[in-house]
Design a protein around this motif. Structure first.
Motif, PDB file in Angstrom:
ATOM      1  N   SER A   1       4.940   7.201   1.576  1.00  0.00           N
ATOM      2  CA  SER A   1       4.560   5.787   1.580  1.00  0.00           C
ATOM      3  C   SER A   1       4.472   5.255   2.993  1.00  0.00           C
ATOM      4  CB  SER A   1       5.602   4.970   0.830  1.00  0.00           C
ATOM      5  OG  SER A   1       5.728   5.411  -0.493  1.00  0.00           O
ATOM      6  N   ASP A   2       3.700   4.197   3.118  1.00  0.00           N
ATOM      7  CA  ASP A   2       3.690   3.514   4.401  1.00  0.00           C
ATOM      8  C   ASP A   2       4.989   2.709   4.523  1.00  0.00           C
ATOM      9  OD1 ASP A   2       2.788   0.373   3.780  1.00  0.00           O
ATOM     10  OD2 ASP A   2       2.173   1.845   2.275  1.00  0.00           O
ATOM     11  N   PHE A   3       5.304   2.303   5.724  1.00  0.00           N
ATOM     12  CA  PHE A   3       6.565   1.618   6.015  1.00  0.00           C
ATOM     13  C   PHE A   3       6.751   0.381   5.138  1.00  0.00           C
ATOM     14  CE2 PHE A   3       9.289  -1.320   8.322  1.00  0.00           C
ATOM     15  CZ  PHE A   3      10.361  -0.500   8.669  1.00  0.00           C
ATOM     16  N   LYS A   4       5.708  -0.437   5.043  1.00  0.00           N
ATOM     17  CA  LYS A   4       5.816  -1.690   4.285  1.00  0.00           C
ATOM     18  C   LYS A   4       6.121  -1.423   2.817  1.00  0.00           C
ATOM     19  CE  LYS A   4       3.464  -5.932   3.079  1.00  0.00           C
ATOM     20  NZ  LYS A   4       2.219  -6.676   3.061  1.00  0.00           N
ATOM     21  N   SER A   5       5.441  -0.454   2.223  1.00  0.00           N
ATOM     22  CA  SER A   5       5.679  -0.146   0.814  1.00  0.00           C
ATOM     23  C   SER A   5       7.093   0.355   0.579  1.00  0.00           C
ATOM     24  CB  SER A   5       4.695   0.915   0.320  1.00  0.00           C
ATOM     25  OG  SER A   5       3.386   0.443   0.396  1.00  0.00           O
TER      26      SER A   5
ATOM     27  N   PHE B   1       9.901  -0.238   2.612  1.00  0.00           N
ATOM     28  CA  PHE B   1      11.000  -1.120   3.013  1.00  0.00           C
ATOM     29  C   PHE B   1      10.810  -2.594   2.663  1.00  0.00           C
ATOM     30  CE2 PHE B   1      11.595   2.623   5.658  1.00  0.00           C
ATOM     31  CZ  PHE B   1      12.939   2.869   5.435  1.00  0.00           C
ATOM     32  N   ALA B   2       9.656  -2.972   2.134  1.00  0.00           N
ATOM     33  CA  ALA B   2       9.446  -4.380   1.796  1.00  0.00           C
ATOM     34  C   ALA B   2       9.125  -4.554   0.320  1.00  0.00           C
ATOM     35  CB  ALA B   2       8.328  -4.959   2.663  1.00  0.00           C
ATOM     36  N   SER B   3       9.452  -3.575  -0.482  1.00  0.00           N
ATOM     37  CA  SER B   3       9.168  -3.635  -1.907  1.00  0.00           C
ATOM     38  C   SER B   3      10.416  -4.029  -2.680  1.00  0.00           C
ATOM     39  CB  SER B   3       8.680  -2.261  -2.383  1.00  0.00           C
ATOM     40  OG  SER B   3       8.515  -2.267  -3.772  1.00  0.00           O
ATOM     41  N   GLU B   4      10.233  -4.810  -3.710  1.00  0.00           N
ATOM     42  CA  GLU B   4      11.360  -5.187  -4.567  1.00  0.00           C
ATOM     43  C   GLU B   4      11.612  -4.139  -5.643  1.00  0.00           C
ATOM     44  OE1 GLU B   4      11.288  -9.157  -6.058  1.00  0.00           O
ATOM     45  OE2 GLU B   4      10.531  -9.966  -4.173  1.00  0.00           O
TER      46      GLU B   4
ATOM     47  N   ASN C   1       8.025   4.821  -6.573  1.00  0.00           N
ATOM     48  CA  ASN C   1       7.867   5.441  -5.265  1.00  0.00           C
ATOM     49  C   ASN C   1       8.548   6.810  -5.249  1.00  0.00           C
ATOM     50  OD1 ASN C   1       8.357   6.100  -2.432  1.00  0.00           O
ATOM     51  ND2 ASN C   1       7.578   4.039  -2.037  1.00  0.00           N
TER      52      ASN C   1
END
Length: 173
Positions: free
Chosen positions: A158-162, A164-167, A172
């Motif tokens: 995954s990309d960083f945002k997916s 570390f910024a996913s609820e 994943n």
């Protein structure tokens, strides 16, 4: 913070498992729930030692009226982390692999154990405590990491945002 709330909860759980629930549990259930309690005790002591160094070690439920025990002197960091090491070994041998969504399982425990043992092993190595002791912790970090990596259940993709910024990370890999 200097808080032994989770240590107390883990020790209360261990006490109840041993003295009340054991006759009603299968050996597998007894080992698993004991491992869960030891996992949370190890988790909290790893945090406390990382922040404060020497801390009082409690391996049993403490009576709130027993002020001498509650306010005992700090236990040397190396002794506390030896107890954490023993708890972690027990967890890796006895915790269920998967106990369902929302419950700690062996893979989750192994990932965190790897982190705690890496921290302690490198701390002891670079503070010249004892190279043999450091090696013991670092070898457990490798063992726990390999357990997770060799399972084939997890991967990075995954990309960083997916990541570390996913609820919700349930889909994943």
């Amino acid at each position: 913070s200097w808080n032994f709330y989770w240590v107390r909860k883990a020790n209360v759980m261990l006490n109840r498992i041993e003295n009340k629930a054991k006759p009603n549990l299968s050996p597998e259930e007894y080992n698993h729930w004991t491992a869960v309690a030891k996992f949370f005790r190890a988790f909290e002591y790893s945090r406390l030692v990382g922040v404060f160094g020497d801390v009082p070690y409690f391996d049993a439920e403490v009576d709130p009226k027993d002020f001498d025990t509650m306010y005992k002197a700090r236990t040397p960091r190396t002794e506390v982390m030896d107890k954490v090491y023993d708890d972690c070994k027990y967890v890796l041998e006895n915790m269920r692999i998967d106990d369902g969504k929302g419950y700690v399982g062996r893979y989750t425990a192994a990932a965190l154990i790897s982190n705690w043992m890496l921290f302690e092993g490198t701390w002891e190595h670079y503070h010249n405590v004892d190279k043999t002791r450091a090696k013991k912790f670092l070898e457990l970090a490798v063992e726990a990491s390999q357990y997770v990596m060799n399972s084939g259940k997890y991967s990075f993709g995954s990309d960083f945002k997916s990541l570390f910024a996913s609820e919700d990370l349930s889909s994943n890999p």
